[in-house]
Design a protein around this motif. Structure first.
Motif, PDB file in Angstrom:
ATOM      1  N   GLN A  24       0.926  -1.286  -0.835  1.00 32.18           N
ATOM      2  CA  GLN A  24      -0.001   0.265  -0.534  1.00 32.18           C
ATOM      3  C   GLN A  24       1.140   0.836  -0.264  1.00 32.18           C
ATOM      4  O   GLN A  24       1.050   1.110   0.767  1.00 32.18           O
ATOM      5  N   THR A  25       0.777   2.325  -1.343  1.00 35.86           N
ATOM      6  CA  THR A  25       1.651   3.393  -1.194  1.00 35.86           C
ATOM      7  C   THR A  25      -0.112   4.118  -1.275  1.00 35.86           C
ATOM      8  O   THR A  25      -0.078   4.404  -1.447  1.00 35.86           O
ATOM      9  N   THR A  26       0.896   5.676  -0.796  1.00 35.10           N
ATOM     10  CA  THR A  26      -0.163   6.845  -1.224  1.00 35.10           C
ATOM     11  C   THR A  26      -0.937   6.875  -2.280  1.00 35.10           C
ATOM     12  O   THR A  26      -1.866   6.466  -2.278  1.00 35.10           O
ATOM     13  N   LEU A  66      -3.306   3.888  -2.409  1.00 35.40           N
ATOM     14  CA  LEU A  66      -4.461   4.262  -1.250  1.00 35.40           C
ATOM     15  C   LEU A  66      -5.601   4.594  -2.138  1.00 35.40           C
ATOM     16  O   LEU A  66      -6.943   5.011  -2.722  1.00 35.40           O
ATOM     17  N   MET A  67      -4.755   5.905  -2.912  1.00 31.97           N
ATOM     18  CA  MET A  67      -5.158   7.583  -3.521  1.00 31.97           C
ATOM     19  C   MET A  67      -6.618   6.884  -4.990  1.00 31.97           C
ATOM     20  O   MET A  67      -7.310   7.017  -4.634  1.00 31.97           O
ATOM     21  N   ARG A 126       4.697  16.995  -6.581  1.00 29.15           N
ATOM     22  CA  ARG A 126       4.296  15.783  -6.383  1.00 29.15           C
ATOM     23  C   ARG A 126       2.109  15.017  -6.923  1.00 29.15           C
ATOM     24  O   ARG A 126       2.106  14.791  -6.527  1.00 29.15           O
ATOM     25  N   LEU A 181       0.080  17.829   0.625  1.00 27.36           N
ATOM     26  CA  LEU A 181      -0.485  16.861   1.553  1.00 27.36           C
ATOM     27  C   LEU A 181      -0.086  16.531   2.830  1.00 27.36           C
ATOM     28  O   LEU A 181       0.961  16.712   3.468  1.00 27.36           O
ATOM     29  N   LYS A 215      -9.029  -2.517   2.039  1.00 30.13           N
ATOM     30  CA  LYS A 215      -8.276  -1.765   3.419  1.00 30.13           C
ATOM     31  C   LYS A 215      -8.604  -0.004   3.515  1.00 30.13           C
ATOM     32  O   LYS A 215      -7.213  -0.001   3.974  1.00 30.13           O
ATOM     33  N   THR A 216      -9.278   0.255   2.409  1.00 32.35           N
ATOM     34  CA  THR A 216      -8.251   1.627   2.289  1.00 32.35           C
ATOM     35  C   THR A 216      -9.073   2.545   3.887  1.00 32.35           C
ATOM     36  O   THR A 216      -8.407   3.208   4.631  1.00 32.35           O
ATOM     37  N   ILE A 217     -10.120   1.891   4.462  1.00 26.49           N
ATOM     38  CA  ILE A 217     -10.748   3.064   5.383  1.00 26.49           C
ATOM     39  C   ILE A 217     -10.961   2.215   6.426  1.00 26.49           C
ATOM     40  O   ILE A 217     -11.162   1.474   5.788  1.00 26.49           O
ATOM     41  N   TYR A 257      -7.996  10.691   5.467  1.00 24.91           N
ATOM     42  CA  TYR A 257      -6.546  10.888   5.951  1.00 24.91           C
ATOM     43  C   TYR A 257      -6.541  11.953   7.262  1.00 24.91           C
ATOM     44  O   TYR A 257      -6.611  11.807   8.484  1.00 24.91           O
ATOM     45  N   VAL A 258      -6.269  12.798   6.810  1.00 28.64           N
ATOM     46  CA  VAL A 258      -5.056  13.763   6.895  1.00 28.64           C
ATOM     47  C   VAL A 258      -5.824  14.642   7.768  1.00 28.64           C
ATOM     48  O   VAL A 258      -5.621  15.184   9.320  1.00 28.64           O
TER      49      VAL A 258
END
Lengths: 198, 449, 304, 189
Positions: free
Chosen positions: C15-17, C20-21, C70, C114, C194-196, C239-240
């Motif tokens: 799982q990388t950022t 997930l996005m 990015r 981010l 499993k993202t959230i 998430y943030v």
């Protein structure tokens, strides 16, 4: 002598760099005219209060010092309020309680404290610099905010519409915050540490 | 079958490929003896021992070649019989110039005389067991290399009521403990009984993760009928094998911060250490060999029983050499993927008592990720078995803020690697905490010194 | 032999950022498709414009401030798409551009990009647009199928629509929120990848159900109307800006539900979801402070 | 019922910092959440007492004698006296809190919000009950605002904010976004 004056205008602009007198700047600058008017009033109250407290000189305890400044600036604020109510009734309605509130404006108190420690000549230059600097800053914020909110400057319509939410308090915060950041970027100041010794 | 209780947090590295163990967990251990061995003086946690042999001496198998130094000191023994060809600093996995003795093997394997076997563990005189352990130079084989006799030194006012044998082997790629439990199960239970008798402990629990059902079966058979010994299967989750997590799950107790397991009356031993104890008590033999997993991109991944001090390039050669072209080799790691140490551009590195594996990674598997900004997803907070706040600690460590890093309990970090493993932004959390822990420890020593 | 000397651990979870996005974008797809099916081409145009403006805005801001661009971590694309789905299909295109830039530059960029902002960019932008141009965001286009030109939303006259209509979404409303079935599909996708975790969506929806029921609304209709489901699955779980620990997330969900009910009952704006979640975002730092977990080996919580 | 609405209005809808824009400079200072809570409580107490005394002075003394232009100096004096009084009794009751206020409660009196509320009561001609409630609820609103902003500032501590925006600019922008969220309360009172 004069670099103090210039400093007040640009490098240490009270509103945009030292963040003094922020409350009135947010509330009143929905229209450039109000911004300018309150800038002028604050400048006058500042100059008079500082001169008087400079003449009164030192008072023993540090607490007493601050209390004295507050009383002096409160007196001048009351005078200013009277003058504005008498001559410009619609302006007084627009500015509301912010004219008398210049009594406790952090700008007035901090400059008075600064003035007492220095020679009167130095104090006058600094106060004038700060006063004019604050006035210009208020006008700039007023112009920008009115342009964004109503698409007009000093009443003269330029843009067709405008972003109504800029006129709201939330918009005021955002505009002033962004302006302060941009101003600091232009004047090349890194961040607040350098202001400490101003 | 498996124990349903588990600790908080933890991750499942390489769960899809049976934790990277499929290649070696099915094969029997192969014996291999190298040409030369380089035995380091500082293989245990504590001051390195001082060598007592010179170049040119002839040494027998198991002969003591170095005297212990200091409270944590351990004697070092020759793991082969032959002639000493060098005594000097060599490049090891962590230390570019560590004192070591190099012996050329004459393949006679003639044991030194003067060993004093104590016979069966159940009848061996109790007071002789711990000295025998010290003389055999036994230290933790799980990777910590803490001298076992010091761990057994129970001060007055303290007591131990449970000994836990750590057969969890939660680290990826490594199967040496698994094979040991299958092939030497009786010897391991003997070692456990010896330790229990030495410390007058009534309960001995052998904890094994449930991804090794055959090992659980084997140990149950060996433990049948032995007094106070039982086998407890555990849920497979990394870092179950960590001392603190093992104590929490097996005994339900928590080691208070800055305290040792003995303060909650538990001692944890690796299964390899138990087997070494059994050898020392029954046959009076010192630690001269250990089982090591050599896997990854090698032609024949396998478990090798090798003499202490065998060179890594000999190990790799014994497994048929590296299977991918040399420029495609990304990284070689001593130990598992979660806590292993990378090789520094050479495979001429000697094996120490605590090194349990050599794993070869390809360039693709060893990518140097660039640290992206933290997106505060909270996965590291969920993964930390100790309940720390890795993302916040990382900010303090980067800012060098030792005070607040200490306040947020960085010293309690067990450096298991779960947070760095799970972090979607590839942030190097574990490395920062390890550096900060060393810095704070150094500061404390300097303060005290 | 050239070997990497990077420290342990040497393996990494897939799982990388960006992954997930990507999952979030995948989960948004059903809602986007439903929006286009129900409202036709203008919905598609709006979503495209807002994604483009968000991504372009972020790229320019990062180049302007000398950072590495990015944009390929897809976070700006997610913000843009969610914002696009919050608008009414009849909203003008420049509204999406202003909203996109506000979200990416002011709410996220100025705070450091981010992971550094404290409000959900898409939600803050939606609130900003709602406050600035209420008429664009509150006059709703009727779905293609129905003929009513600008029927009131289910919030305006709750009894006007059957639960079936509410669920399937051929009702006036903003692009992404109408079709609740698509939102649920997205929710399942996010859970499976499993993202959230379930904590925020479930706690938010249940607490809205309870509090709206208490304040005299028909609970089921209250949850199905307006953007409750869409926001609880996609916006509240950013998430943030949501709390880190599961305990904190439950408090966050319940608080948001309470605020939704209060704002709908007493507030000026019909749709309380935007402001409710924004207010909980503001409270998140405090929630995080007081839902800290006990560290192994300590009796009570570590000092805040 | 409208008293309750008035109270909710003062705390949330017309929050003293985010809607009536008084005391922003003091609310935005960089402090830890505990210190912010103590400062907020101090301001709330001083604001309530000042509002009450100001109302008394205004309706009993100034208006009957047509001296309402003396309001500003009179209220400032009241604020100073109350904050000194507060500092003395705080010193006895909870000295720990006093250190967190850097030993001197006078800056509390210099807070624009304190004088602002007193003036607002006088100009709006509120009765005693409303003046008291206005002072108390605005004080509670100030406490809420200060704590929220301290929480947000702590979260932004390690954010990579561009250099010119560090300090007050980013605080103002954060306050602006919080004010945007507070618009949700509009219409409640």
């Amino acid at each position: 002598m004069d670099n103090r004056f210039v400093k007040g205008l640009l490098r240490d602009n009270p509103l945009l760099c030292l963040a003094l007198g922020v409350c009135p700047a947010l509330a009143v600058t929905t229209y450039a005219v109000n911004g300018l008017a309150l800038g002028v009033i604050t400048c006058c109250v500042l100059v008079c209060a500082t001169l008087v407290s400079c003449l009164l000189g030192k008072v023993s305890s540090e607490k007493g010092q601050l209390a004295l400044y507050m009383m002096v600036s409160a007196a001048f604020a009351a005078v200013a309020d009277l003058i504005v109510k008498a001559n410009f009734p619609e302006l007084s309605a627009a500015l509301g309680i912010f004219v008398p509130l210049t009594a406790v404006s952090s700008l007035v108190l901090s400059r008075a404290a600064f003035a007492v420690d220095n020679t009167p000549g130095e104090a006058v230059a600094d106060v004038l610099g700060m006063g004019i600097g604050y006035l210009c800053a208020m006008t700039v914020v007023g112009v920008v905010r009115e342009l964004l909110a109503h698409g007009s400057v000093f009443g003269a319509a330029i843009l067709p519409g405008g972003i109504p939410s800029i006129a709201l308090p939330a918009g005021g915060f955002l505009v002033l915050g962004v302006l302060m950041g941009v101003f600091k970027a232009i004047v090349g100041k890194k961040d607040e540490e350098e202001d400490a010794q101003a | 079958m498996s124990n349903s209780i588990t600790f908080r947090g933890g991750v499942h590295p390489l769960h899809g490929v049976h934790e990277g163990k499929a290649a070696t967990c099915g094969q029997a251990v192969i014996d291999y003896t190298a040409e030369t061995v380089t035995i380091q003086m500082g293989m245990h946690l504590g001051a390195p021992s001082t060598p007592t042999v010179q170049v040119g001496d002839h040494v027998k198998l198991g002969q003591q070649i170095a005297d212990p130094v200091g409270f944590l000191g351990l004697p070092v023994h020759a793991s082969v019989s032959g002639e000493v060809i060098a005594v000097g600093p060599v490049q090891t996995i962590l230390n570019p110039a560590a004192m070591a003795v190099t012996i050329k093997n004459d393949f006679k394997d003639e044991w030194v005389d003067g060993l004093e076997p104590l016979g069966d563990v159940e009848t061996a005189p109790v007071e002789k067991i711990i000295p025998a352990i010290k003389n055999a130079g036994i230290c933790g084989m799980g990777g910590a290399s803490f001298p076992t006799h010091v761990k057994f030194a129970v001060k007055e006012g303290q007591y131990c009521d449970t000994i836990v044998l750590n057969g969890a082997e939660c680290e990826t790629h490594l199967t040496c403990d698994h094979r040991l439990m299958l092939e030497q199960s009786k010897r391991i239970v003997d070692g456990l009984r010896a330790a229990m008798r030495a410390l007058d402990v009534k309960k001995g629990i052998i904890a094994i993760e449930d991804n090794k059902p055959d090992a659980i079966e084997a140990m149950r058979r060996a433990a049948a009928g032995r007094e106070g010994v039982e086998v407890m299967p555990l849920m497979t989750k990394y870092p179950q094998g960590g001392e603190k997590q093992l104590i929490q799950v097996v005994t339900g107790r928590e080691v208070p911060t800055k305290k040792l397991p003995l303060d909650v009356h538990v001692i944890v031993l690796n299964v390899g250490t138990a087997k070494a104890i059994a050898d020392a008590v029954i046959e009076g033999k010192p630690v001269i060999s250990r089982v090591t997993t050599v896997t990854g991109h090698v032609n024949r991944p396998s478990n090798l029983r090798v003499r202490i001090g065998t060179m890594a390039d000999d190990l790799i050669a014994a497994c048929g050499g590296i299977s991918i072209p040399e420029d495609q080799v990304g990284k070689i790691v001593m130990g598992g993927a979660m806590t292993g140490f990378p090789f520094p551009n050479t495979t001429h590195i000697p094996l120490a008592k605590g090194n349990n594996g050599v794993v070869v990674y390809s360039e693709a598997e060893a990518v140097d990720y660039e640290e992206d900004p933290c997106i505060r997803c909270g996965r590291c907070v969920e993964a930390c078995p100790i309940g720390l706040n890795p993302f916040k600690l990382k900010y303090f460590c980067d800012a060098g803020d030792m005070k607040r890093a200490g306040e947020w309990c960085v010293m309690d970090c067990v450096v298991c690697g779960s947070c760095s493993y799970i972090c979607p932004a590839h942030r190097r959390l574990t490395a920062s905490f390890k550096a900060m822990k060393d810095k704070i420890a150094a500061e404390a020593r300097k303060g005290k010194g | 032999m050239k070997l990497h000397l990077t420290p342990a651990p040497h393996v990494h979870s897939p799982q990388t950022t960006r992954a997930l996005m990507g999952n979030v974008l995948l989960a948004l797809a059903p809602c986007a498709v439903a929006g286009v099916v129900i409202f036709g081409a203008p919905a598609l145009v709006l979503m495209a414009v807002s994604v483009l403006s968000a991504v372009a805005g972020e790229a320019c801001w990062q180049r302007l401030t000398g950072q590495k661009v990015r944009v390929n971590d897809l976070s700006a694309a997610v913000t843009g798409l969610i914002l696009g789905m919050n608008l009414s299909p009849r909203a003008p295109w420049w509204l999406a551009v202003v909203g996109g830039l506000f979200a990416v530059v002011l709410v996220k960029g100025l705070f450091g990009g981010l992971g550094d902002n404290f409000l959900n960019p898409a939600l803050a932008a939606r609130a900003f647009l709602l406050v600035s141009w209420p008429r664009y965001l509150t006059t709703w286009a009727a779905p293609l199928a129905a003929d009513a030109v600008s029927g009131a939303t289910p919030l305006a006259n709750p009894s006007g629509y059957t639960l079936g209509q509410l669920f399937l979404g051929n009702i006036p409303g903003s692009i992404g929120e109408v079709c609740k079935a698509a939102v649920l599909v997205g929710f399942v996708i996010l859970l499976c990848t499993k993202t959230i975790t379930w904590h925020i969506p479930v706690s938010l929806t249940l607490s809205t159900l309870v509090f709206c029921g208490l304040l005299g609304y028909n609970p089921i209709a209250a949850v199905l109307s307006g953007g409750v489901l869409f926001a609880s699955v996609f916006m509240a779980t950013d998430y943030v800006t949501c709390p880190m620990s599961t305990k904190g997330q439950l408090v966050y969900g319940v608080g948001a539900g309470l605020l939704i009910a209060l704002i709908r009952k007493f507030g000026l704006y019909p749709e309380g979801v935007t402001f409710a979640i924004l207010l909980m975002n503001v409270a998140t730092p405090l929630i995080d402070r007081y839902t800290k977990r006990r560290v192994y080996g300590y009796e009570k919580e570590a000092k805040a | 019922m409208n008293i309750l609405l008035f109270m909710i209005g003062c705390v949330f809808t017309h929050n003293i910092v985010f809607d009536r824009l008084l005391g922003v400079g003091d609310a935005g200072k960089d402090r830890r959440v505990e210190v912010a809570a103590v400062y907020g409580l101090a301001v709330c107490a001083v604001m309530t007492l000042t509002a009450v005394c100001a109302w008394a002075a205004d309706s009993l003394l100034l208006t009957p004698m047509k001296l309402d232009f003396l309001r500003v100096p009179a209220f400032t004096l009241i604020a100073i006296l109350i904050s000194l009084l507060g500092q003395v009794c705080l010193g006895k009751v909870k000295p720990a809190w006093l250190e967190q206020l850097e030993g001197c409660a006078l800056p509390v009196a210099a807070n624009v919000a304190v004088l602002g509320v007193a003036l607002m009561n006088a100009e709006a001609g509120y009765s005693f009950a409303y003046a008291l409630l206005n002072g108390l609820c605005s004080g509670a609103g100030f406490l809420l605002a200060v704590v929220l902003m301290a929480g947000v500032r702590e979260k932004l501590e390690f954010s990579r904010i561009p250099a010119p925006f560090k300090g007050m600019p980013i605080t103002l922008i954060s306050a602006g976004l919080i004010a945007l969220a507070f618009i949700g309360f509009k219409g409640m009172a």
